[in-house]
Design a protein around this motif. Structure first.
Motif, PDB file in Angstrom:
ATOM      1  N   ASP A 112      37.828  22.088  39.075  1.00 15.07           N
ATOM      2  CA  ASP A 112      36.737  22.649  39.871  1.00 15.07           C
ATOM      3  C   ASP A 112      36.823  24.176  39.944  1.00 15.07           C
ATOM      4  OD1 ASP A 112      35.359  20.303  40.327  1.00 15.07           O
ATOM      5  OD2 ASP A 112      36.472  19.807  42.141  1.00 15.07           O
ATOM      6  N   TYR A 113      38.045  24.715  40.029  1.00 16.24           N
ATOM      7  CA  TYR A 113      38.192  26.179  39.989  1.00 16.24           C
ATOM      8  C   TYR A 113      37.838  26.704  38.599  1.00 16.24           C
ATOM      9  CZ  TYR A 113      40.024  27.318  44.589  1.00 16.24           C
ATOM     10  OH  TYR A 113      40.141  27.542  45.940  1.00 16.24           O
ATOM     11  N   HIS A 114      38.165  25.936  37.572  1.00 12.21           N
ATOM     12  CA  HIS A 114      37.829  26.343  36.201  1.00 12.21           C
ATOM     13  C   HIS A 114      36.309  26.430  36.049  1.00 12.21           C
ATOM     14  CE1 HIS A 114      37.891  26.660  31.891  1.00 12.21           C
ATOM     15  NE2 HIS A 114      37.349  25.472  31.718  1.00 12.21           N
ATOM     16  N   ALA A 131      45.377  32.589  41.976  1.00 11.16           N
ATOM     17  CA  ALA A 131      44.998  32.846  40.577  1.00 11.16           C
ATOM     18  C   ALA A 131      43.598  33.451  40.505  1.00 11.16           C
ATOM     19  CB  ALA A 131      45.064  31.550  39.769  1.00 11.16           C
ATOM     20  N   LYS A 132      42.692  32.933  41.344  1.00 14.25           N
ATOM     21  CA  LYS A 132      41.313  33.437  41.357  1.00 14.25           C
ATOM     22  C   LYS A 132      41.285  34.886  41.817  1.00 14.25           C
ATOM     23  CE  LYS A 132      38.167  32.497  44.616  1.00 14.25           C
ATOM     24  NZ  LYS A 132      37.332  31.664  45.507  1.00 14.25           N
ATOM     25  N   ARG A 133      42.026  35.189  42.871  1.00 11.77           N
ATOM     26  CA  ARG A 133      41.987  36.542  43.428  1.00 11.77           C
ATOM     27  C   ARG A 133      42.478  37.591  42.426  1.00 11.77           C
ATOM     28  NH1 ARG A 133      45.463  39.868  45.777  1.00 11.77           N
ATOM     29  NH2 ARG A 133      47.101  38.289  45.911  1.00 11.77           N
ATOM     30  N   VAL A 134      43.541  37.258  41.677  1.00 10.26           N
ATOM     31  CA  VAL A 134      44.111  38.276  40.775  1.00 10.26           C
ATOM     32  C   VAL A 134      43.704  38.055  39.316  1.00 10.26           C
ATOM     33  CG1 VAL A 134      46.053  38.733  42.309  1.00 10.26           C
ATOM     34  CG2 VAL A 134      46.298  37.017  40.489  1.00 10.26           C
ATOM     35  N   GLU A 184      51.738  27.080  52.476  1.00 11.01           N
ATOM     36  CA  GLU A 184      51.281  28.296  53.156  1.00 11.01           C
ATOM     37  C   GLU A 184      50.753  29.286  52.123  1.00 11.01           C
ATOM     38  OE1 GLU A 184      51.253  28.362  56.369  1.00 11.01           O
ATOM     39  OE2 GLU A 184      52.370  26.484  56.556  1.00 11.01           O
ATOM     40  N   PRO A 185      49.703  30.057  52.473  1.00 13.93           N
ATOM     41  CA  PRO A 185      49.166  31.059  51.540  1.00 13.93           C
ATOM     42  C   PRO A 185      50.201  32.129  51.209  1.00 13.93           C
ATOM     43  CG  PRO A 185      47.690  30.739  53.415  1.00 13.93           C
ATOM     44  CD  PRO A 185      48.954  30.015  53.731  1.00 13.93           C
ATOM     45  N   ILE A 186      50.024  32.774  50.060  1.00  9.81           N
ATOM     46  CA  ILE A 186      50.922  33.863  49.683  1.00  9.81           C
ATOM     47  C   ILE A 186      50.151  34.865  48.833  1.00  9.81           C
ATOM     48  CG2 ILE A 186      51.756  32.634  47.619  1.00  9.81           C
ATOM     49  CD1 ILE A 186      54.539  33.940  48.186  1.00  9.81           C
ATOM     50  N   LEU A 187      50.474  36.149  48.995  1.00 12.52           N
ATOM     51  CA  LEU A 187      49.819  37.198  48.214  1.00 12.52           C
ATOM     52  C   LEU A 187      50.801  37.750  47.197  1.00 12.52           C
ATOM     53  CD1 LEU A 187      47.925  39.187  51.019  1.00 12.52           C
ATOM     54  CD2 LEU A 187      47.000  37.475  49.444  1.00 12.52           C
TER      55      LEU A 187
HETATM   56  N1  UDP Z   1      45.127  32.071  48.754  1.00 12.53           N
HETATM   57  C1  UDP Z   1      46.440  32.486  48.654  1.00 12.53           C
HETATM   58  N2  UDP Z   1      46.716  33.672  48.040  1.00 12.53           N
HETATM   59  C2  UDP Z   1      45.743  34.475  47.517  1.00 12.53           C
HETATM   60  C3  UDP Z   1      44.403  34.036  47.613  1.00 12.53           C
HETATM   61  C4  UDP Z   1      44.121  32.826  48.246  1.00 12.53           C
HETATM   62  O1  UDP Z   1      47.367  31.809  49.085  1.00 12.53           O
HETATM   63  O2  UDP Z   1      46.066  35.515  46.972  1.00 12.53           O
HETATM   64  C5  UDP Z   1      44.821  30.795  49.432  1.00 12.53           C
HETATM   65  C6  UDP Z   1      43.839  30.983  50.578  1.00 12.53           C
HETATM   66  O3  UDP Z   1      44.565  31.145  51.781  1.00 12.53           O
HETATM   67  C7  UDP Z   1      43.040  29.701  50.580  1.00 12.53           C
HETATM   68  C8  UDP Z   1      43.224  29.114  49.196  1.00 12.53           C
HETATM   69  O4  UDP Z   1      44.145  29.970  48.505  1.00 12.53           O
HETATM   70  O5  UDP Z   1      43.586  28.775  51.498  1.00 12.53           O
HETATM   71  C9  UDP Z   1      41.952  29.037  48.403  1.00 12.53           C
HETATM   72  O6  UDP Z   1      41.450  30.327  48.260  1.00 12.53           O
HETATM   73  P1  UDP Z   1      39.936  30.609  47.881  1.00 12.53           P
HETATM   74  O7  UDP Z   1      39.722  32.083  47.921  1.00 12.53           O
HETATM   75  O8  UDP Z   1      39.612  29.920  46.605  1.00 12.53           O
HETATM   76  O9  UDP Z   1      39.124  29.836  48.975  1.00 12.53           O
HETATM   77  P2  UDP Z   1      38.712  30.236  50.455  1.00 12.53           P
HETATM   78  O10 UDP Z   1      39.764  31.146  51.026  1.00 12.53           O
HETATM   79  O11 UDP Z   1      37.403  30.902  50.314  1.00 12.53           O
HETATM   80  O12 UDP Z   1      38.653  28.923  51.155  1.00 12.53           O
END
Ligand code: UDP
Ligand code: NAD
Ligand code: UDP
Length: 343
Positions: free
Chosen positions: A183-185, A129-132, A86-89
């Protein structure tokens, strides 16, 4: 409460974890997924000891609260019960992504869940990791080499993996996790690190997880026969957990993406391992042969030249030195004396 704290790490967009050479590092905010597990909990100990703030994200599938209980009350420690599928912030500087069952018994228990953890779980942590702008480290595995046709295994070897076998949920799951990480790199310019971990043992391993070191040690202590699968001539290389943790931290702090093999090049047959266990615990322990499991790799031994050259890392603790260090912990847990369980 944690998010309200000031950001204490040295931060810049797209590379929060970077510490410029020559600058003394400040405490970072670090996520350890799978931090209540065997390897993760030892990593958490080291990160807290050097002054980092640590958030453990763990669903406690194979992890145990007891592994991190000694940090309860430490304001730099926080544990979130959460499934990485599950996603987490979160707001952090570094992510050590360990969440995944590691023993064959556990990862075969629910293979679809294992794949989801490796693929969707890793995707979520990469998205975070990408977001922050955090640096991301994946704990991959020597299993990406499958039943290797090259010996010892070098990082440039692509492996010999069965895509449809009972181990595939783990092997192929980790291979996909490596692909996603790269791929993220490349695509999102994320700072990533990949470790390929070889068999690791030490205190806090699950006692009944079916792995060979934990099995033999528990069996010898319980005066049960040591169960050798197959003819016992297959080989593995066994690394003590503190050596691995040292390698993971050097990899995270260093400048190289990897992948890096992290393992102890000492190679033992299962019969040789049984002998070391007999010498350490009970010379009279009997050996009992059992049929082997499907797809069992015949040989495994890391070539660690790359980690030696680029990370300045190599393991220090031999099997004969390391094994006694886990025996006391197993003795305490098996015979119910919890006093020194986290020593
Ligand atoms: N994600 C997450 N926490 C965050 C940012 C993203 O859990 O702080 C999850 C998000 O729900 C997604 C996955 O990471 O399922 C990939 O995120 P990304 O932004 O790379 O791709 P997108 O959401 O555009 O598919
Ligand atoms: P472990 O089973 O003790 O720890 C794994 C942790 O991840 C547990 O605390 C578990 O509860 C947690 N977890 C599992 N699925 C999860 C999910 N979906 N969401 C959140 N948490 C989840 O195993 P370990 O030996 O400590 O292994 C740690 C990592 O190192 C794993 O990724 C494993 O693949 C890798 N690795 C370990 C070894 C080894 O010999 N120990 C070898 C190669 C690779
Ligand atoms: N093994 C064994 N007896 C046991 C458990 C495992 O002989 O009680 C063997 C197993 O067949 C394999 C090796 O030990 O060849 C390592 O198995 P483990 O499950 O520890 O790790 P992995 O196969 O993932 O390296």
């Amino acid at each position: 409460a944690f998010e309200a704290e000031p950001r204490r790490g040295i931060l810049h967009p797209g590379g929060a974890g970077r510490v410029p050479l020559g600058l003394k590092r400040k405490g970072l905010r670090v996520v350890v997924t799978g931090g209540a597990g065997f390897v993760g909990s030892h990593l958490v100990d080291r990160l807290l000891a050097r002054g980092d703030s640590v958030i453990v994200v763990d669903n406690l599938f194979t992890g145990r609260k007891e592994n991190v209980l000694h940090h309860a009350g430490n304001p730099n420690f926080e544990m979130i019960r959460h499934d990485v599928v599950e996603p987490i912030l979160l707001e952090v500087d570094q992510i050590y992504h360990l969440a995944c069952p590691a023993s064959p018994v556990h990862y075969k228990h629910n293979p679809v869940k294992t794949i989801k953890t490796n693929v969707v779980g890793t995707l979520n942590m990469l998205g975070l990791a990408k977001r922050v702008g955090a640096r991301f480290l994946l704990t991959s595995t020597s299993e990406v080499y499958g039943d290797p046709l090259q010996h010892p295994q070098v990082e440039t070897y692509w492996g010999n993996v069965n895509p449809i076998g009972v181990r595939s949920c783990y092997d192929e799951g980790k291979r996909t996790a490596e692909t996603l990480t790269m791929d993220y790199h490349r695509g999102a310019n994320l700072e990533v690190r990949i470790a390929r971990i070889f068999n690791t043992y030490g205190p806090r391993m699950c006692i009944d997880d079916g792995r060979v070191v934990s099995n033999f040690v528990a069996q010898a202590l319980r005066k049960e026969p040591l169960t050798v699968y197959g003819d016992g001539k297959q080989t593995r290389s066994f690394q003590y957990v503190s050596d691995l943790v040292e390698g993971l931290m050097k990899l995270m702090e260093g400048e190289h993406v990897g992948p890096f093999n992290l393992g102890n090049p000492g190679e033992f047959t299962m019969l040789e391992l049984a002998k070391v266990v007999q010498d350490t615990i009970d010379p009279n322990a009997r050996i009992e042969f059992r049929p082997n499991t499907a797809d069992d790799p015949h040989k495994r031994k890391p070539d660690i030249s790359r980690a030696k050259d680029l990370l300045g890392w190599e393991p220090k603790i031999s099997l004969k030195k390391g094994l006694p260090l886990m025996v006391q912990d197993f003795r305490n847990r098996i015979f119910g004396d919890q006093k020194d369980a986290n020593a």
